[in-house]
Design a protein around this motif. Structure first.
Motif, PDB file in Angstrom:
ATOM      1  N   VAL A  59      29.830  37.463  34.833  1.00  0.00           N
ATOM      2  CA  VAL A  59      30.569  38.416  35.641  1.00  0.00           C
ATOM      3  C   VAL A  59      30.614  39.775  34.945  1.00  0.00           C
ATOM      4  O   VAL A  59      30.829  39.859  33.733  1.00  0.00           O
ATOM      5  N   GLU A  62      35.027  41.919  37.886  1.00  0.00           N
ATOM      6  CA  GLU A  62      35.819  40.744  38.215  1.00  0.00           C
ATOM      7  C   GLU A  62      37.086  41.111  38.977  1.00  0.00           C
ATOM      8  O   GLU A  62      37.898  41.913  38.502  1.00  0.00           O
ATOM      9  N   LEU A 270      34.331  34.172  33.693  1.00  0.00           N
ATOM     10  CA  LEU A 270      35.519  34.487  34.485  1.00  0.00           C
ATOM     11  C   LEU A 270      36.790  34.248  33.687  1.00  0.00           C
ATOM     12  O   LEU A 270      36.971  33.182  33.082  1.00  0.00           O
ATOM     13  N   TYR A 298      33.516  40.938  43.363  1.00  0.00           N
ATOM     14  CA  TYR A 298      32.936  40.456  42.109  1.00  0.00           C
ATOM     15  C   TYR A 298      31.434  40.801  42.056  1.00  0.00           C
ATOM     16  O   TYR A 298      30.762  40.811  43.084  1.00  0.00           O
TER      17      TYR A 298
END
Length: 303
Positions: A59, A62, A270, A298
């Motif tokens: 990611v 986020e 995450l 995201y």
């Protein structure tokens, strides 16, 4: 040999019944048997089959709130011509264009679209929007001058698949080479349909309508629901997103599972689990974009 007292016998029986009930619910509701079979198939697949390498994604943006949208963000599609993303909202329905960083570029009100749940880019200026409640697929034209869209002016296809309401069409994906539209049925049962002949891109040469499904592919989907789809033209693989199972599944050209990744805390870097994943899209460079209700954005990139 000691025998149990009547009270202990009753209590033991109740415990056994409760354990069986919990196990039965877990097997049915969480589809444990399907999940074990999925993981078994993935284990025996060649690593070369995992064309997308979902485990390599991390990611980079986020849970960024999409400013200007309070809630009900649903679906996501990448427009390779405009290099932007499109999503829909199903309360006070709108088609919303987003930058690749998750900022609103414009909003187009939708009239007569019911519960708009998915949008998919088809070709320059042409998209399909799904109406979950009425199980309609609606072809629309969008250009720089589009101020609003009315379903009454659009080509439509209705597919009655048994379960209406909140169990209808939640996701769309388009295979440009094969000219087929994948349609994800959310639940009751979880199902992926393939539609050929809609949308019709050449009015002078209409194609016959054909709707098919694959029982083998659907049987291998261990997830509790489907919320979005993404077709990868390079590999011919299909990504299936589930919000309740917090999973992205990768299916090969035969519909066989070749990979999956979790959207829970700790996976793909995450810091928190994705609360309610509703839309997934892939850019030209294989970047993955995802939206989650109420209005979270995201971005995942290969590392």
């Amino acid at each position: 040999m000691r025998t149990l007292s009547p009270l202990k016998t009753v209590l033991l029986t109740l415990l056994v019944v409760m354990a069986l009930a919990i196990t039965w619910r877990a097997v049915g509701e969480y589809r444990l048997i399907e999940r074990m079979w999925f993981n078994w198939q993935v284990f025996w697949q060649s690593s070369d089959a995992q064309a997308l390498g979902l485990d390599d994604y991390e990611v980079v943006i986020e849970a960024r709130a999409i400013e200007g949208l309070a809630d009900n963000v649903s679906a996501l599609s990448f427009d390779p011509d405009r290099k932007t993303l499109f999503t829909v909202t199903n309360k006070d329905p709108e088609l919303v264009e987003l930058s690749l960083e998750g900022h609103i570029l414009r909003r187009i009100p939708l009239t007569g679209f019911g519960d708009a749940e998915a949008v998919e880019y088809i070709s320059p200026g042409i998209y399909v929007i799904s109406d979950e409640y009425q199980q309609r697929l609606i072809k629309v034209h969008v250009d720089d001058d589009t101020l609003f869209l009315d379903s009454a002016d659009a080509e439509q296809l209705t597919l009655g698949m048994g379960a209406g309401g909140n169990s209808g069409f939640e996701g769309l994906a388009y295979d440009n080479r094969g000219k087929r539209l994948f349609v994800a049925k959310e639940r009751k049962p979880v199902q992926i349909l393939e539609v050929r002949g809609f949308p019709n891109l050449d009015a002078s040469a209409p194609s016959p309508l054909e709707v098919t499904s694959s029982k083998r592919r659907d049987a291998g989907l261990f997830v509790r629901d489907l919320s979005s789809l993404q077709f990868d033209e390079r590999s011919g693989h299909l990504l299936a997103l589930s919000d309740e199972s917090r999973q992205i599944l990768e299916l090969d050209t035969e519909g066989r599972p070749v990979g999956n990744v979790s959207l829970s805390k700790g996976s793909m870097g995450l810091s928190k689990s994705v609360p309610q994943a509703e839309g997934i899209a892939m850019g030209d460079d294989e970047t993955l974009y995802l939206v989650s209700e109420p209005n979270l954005f995201y971005v995942f990139k290969k590392q």
